[in-house]
Write a protein that holds these residues in place. Structure first.
Motif, short mmCIF file in Angstrom:
data_model
loop_
_atom_site.label_atom_id
_atom_site.label_comp_id
_atom_site.label_asym_id
_atom_site.label_seq_id
_atom_site.Cartn_x
_atom_site.Cartn_y
_atom_site.Cartn_z
N ASN A 209 0.83 -1.19 -0.08
CA ASN A 209 -0.08 0.02 0.12
C ASN A 209 0.85 1.37 0.28
O ASN A 209 0.38 2.37 -0.33
N GLY A 210 2.05 1.05 0.19
CA GLY A 210 2.79 2.38 0.55
C GLY A 210 2.46 3.01 1.70
O GLY A 210 1.70 2.81 2.49
N PHE A 211 2.79 4.45 2.05
CA PHE A 211 2.66 5.07 3.11
C PHE A 211 1.31 6.11 2.74
O PHE A 211 1.51 6.95 1.73
N ASN A 212 0.29 6.16 3.30
CA ASN A 212 -0.64 7.20 3.23
C ASN A 212 -0.35 8.44 3.85
O ASN A 212 -1.05 8.73 4.86
N TRP A 213 0.11 9.46 2.85
CA TRP A 213 0.42 10.60 3.21
C TRP A 213 -0.99 11.56 3.60
O TRP A 213 -0.95 12.29 4.18
N LYS A 214 -2.00 11.30 2.72
CA LYS A 214 -3.05 11.98 2.73
C LYS A 214 -3.67 11.83 4.06
O LYS A 214 -4.37 12.87 4.66
N GLU A 215 -3.50 10.73 4.79
CA GLU A 215 -4.06 10.56 6.06
C GLU A 215 -3.17 10.99 7.13
O GLU A 215 -3.67 11.82 8.38
N ALA A 216 -2.00 11.02 7.01
CA ALA A 216 -0.98 11.34 8.06
C ALA A 216 -0.68 12.91 7.80
O ALA A 216 -0.26 13.52 9.07
N TYR A 217 -0.60 13.32 6.84
CA TYR A 217 -0.21 15.11 6.91
C TYR A 217 -0.99 15.85 7.58
O TYR A 217 -0.61 16.78 8.37
N PRO A 218 -2.35 15.74 7.71
CA PRO A 218 -3.21 16.63 8.65
C PRO A 218 -2.85 16.49 10.09
O PRO A 218 -2.87 17.45 10.82
N GLN A 219 -2.49 15.48 10.28
CA GLN A 219 -1.90 15.18 11.76
C GLN A 219 -0.81 15.99 12.08
O GLN A 219 -0.79 16.69 13.36
N LEU A 220 0.09 16.00 11.12
CA LEU A 220 1.38 17.03 11.54
C LEU A 220 0.72 18.49 11.30
O LEU A 220 1.27 19.49 11.95
#
Length: 377
Positions: free
Chosen positions: A270-281
């Motif tokens: 799946n790779g890494f889901n930056w769409k999900e992770a970026y808002p957290q940062l």
């Protein structure tokens, strides 16, 4: 949802993007408080506290899986009636310790956990939309208090994940924080004209090059013996709800780290889901993201990314459409809460992708009166 009125007040649709809004950016982000929950029979926080310190262990190393009970929302578990009270008391105590001007609570537009902003971000994005509830109340003339609400504040883990064990194996408690059960940090910033106060949990921090000064309290015995000696001013009370102790050391915003684990198989598929992770940062302006990749608990790679890095620029650009929608929804939520006044007890509920506003039968306040007075002009 037994305390929610069956008829909803109104529905909220995912907004069309306002082309005049411009790029959504965080401006003037400032740390205003932090605290550690402590292992105590009654609710007790250590202010400013400190996050666990990242040890930068050489890979590879192997750790056991997560088993047992872990907090999903420690604030909700320890302070179910007044979820935002530790946030307010920690900010006031930090200003007192630093001898700074107290934070002007009446200037805030929205006081929330980062978790609520992430839920709204998923909803406007239309992918991986999960059911959620956020409780809303007006404080002062225009401040919206957004209270996190979860069905369960603790979760049982049965050995299929490694995130909590990785944190424990890769960090050490900061001096004075050995009895901590979690570190929370509060920042304030301008989000395109909305003054936000945002609380979030911190996994780790990059330790300072020099040793901490010996300001902190090193053991629970010392905590117990000093409880009566520590001055709790009126600004940090009401003490009948929450005990505030002084200890730990303030950490720079540039040292805060988000730790994430993924299996090698998951990354390959799946790779890494930056769409999900970026808002957290983004919503907490967390400076560092450490992604630890493992094969059945043997960690072989830790990929380190900075929020400000060129690598995340395309992710940040792609997030703008949804960030604009969240900013518009926050303005709408504020208008609705202000319209219903100080006696309004509202809940924002997402079910099956539909977002609706309900009134609650329960008229109890989400903060004691002494705390609500801080928001009066």
């Amino acid at each position: 949802m037994d305390e929610i009125e069956q008829r909803h007040l109104q529905s909220i649709a995912v907004p069309e993007v306002d082309v005049e809004l411009g790029e959504v950016r965080v401006k003037d982000c400032n740390y205003i408080g932090s605290y550690n929950w402590l292992k105590q029979d009654s609710p007790t926080i250590l202010v400013p506290g400190s996050p666990p310190q990242w040890q930068n262990r050489a890979v590879p190393y192997t750790i056991p899986p997560d088993t047992g009970v872990y907090f999903s929302d420690q604030n909700g578990y320890r302070m179910p009636k007044y979820v935002l009270l530790p946030l307010i008391m920690a900010v006031n105590k930090c200003a007192e310790i630093a001898k700074k001007t107290p934070f002007d609570w009446s200037s805030a537009d929205i006081v929330t956990d980062r978790n609520g902003l992430r839920k709204l971000m998923r909803w406007v994005g239309g992918e991986d939309v999960r059911d959620f509830r956020l409780d809303l109340q007006l404080a002062g003339e225009h401040t919206v208090l957004v209270n996190r609400w979860e069905k369960r504040n603790r979760e049982v883990f049965n050995g299929r994940t490694f995130g909590f064990s990785f944190e424990k194996a890769s960090t050490v408690p900061a001096p004075g924080c050995k009895e901590s059960t979690g570190h929370h940090r509060i920042v304030t910033y301008d989000l395109n004209g909305l003054k936000m106060v945002v609380r979030f949990e911190v996994d780790a921090c990059i330790p300072p090059p020099a040793k901490y000064p010996r300001k902190s309290i090193s053991s629970i015995d010392e905590l117990t013996s000093t409880m009566n000696a520590i001055h709790l001013s009126q600004s940090t009370r009401p003490s009948q709800y929450l005990t505030v102790l002084e200890g730990g050391t303030e950490v720079s915003q540039t040292a805060v780290v988000e730790l994430v684990t993924r299996s090698q198989m998951n990354m390959q598929m799946n790779g890494f889901n930056w769409k999900e992770a970026y808002p957290q940062l983004f919503f907490s302006q967390t400076a560092h993201h450490f992604l630890a990749v493992h094969q059945r608990g043997r960690f072989q790679e830790i990929k380190k990314t900075k929020l400000s890095s060129d690598e995340l620029q395309s992710v940040a650009d792609d997030a703008q459409v949804d960030l604009k929608r969240v900013r518009q929804v926050l303005a709408l939520i504020k208008d609705i809460v202000v319209m219903h006044g100080k006696k309004g007890r509202l809940s924002l509920i997402c079910q099956g992708g539909e977002l609706k506003v309900y009134s609650r039968r329960n008229e109890e306040s989400c903060l004691p009166e002494s705390a609500l007075k801080l928001f009066e002009l």
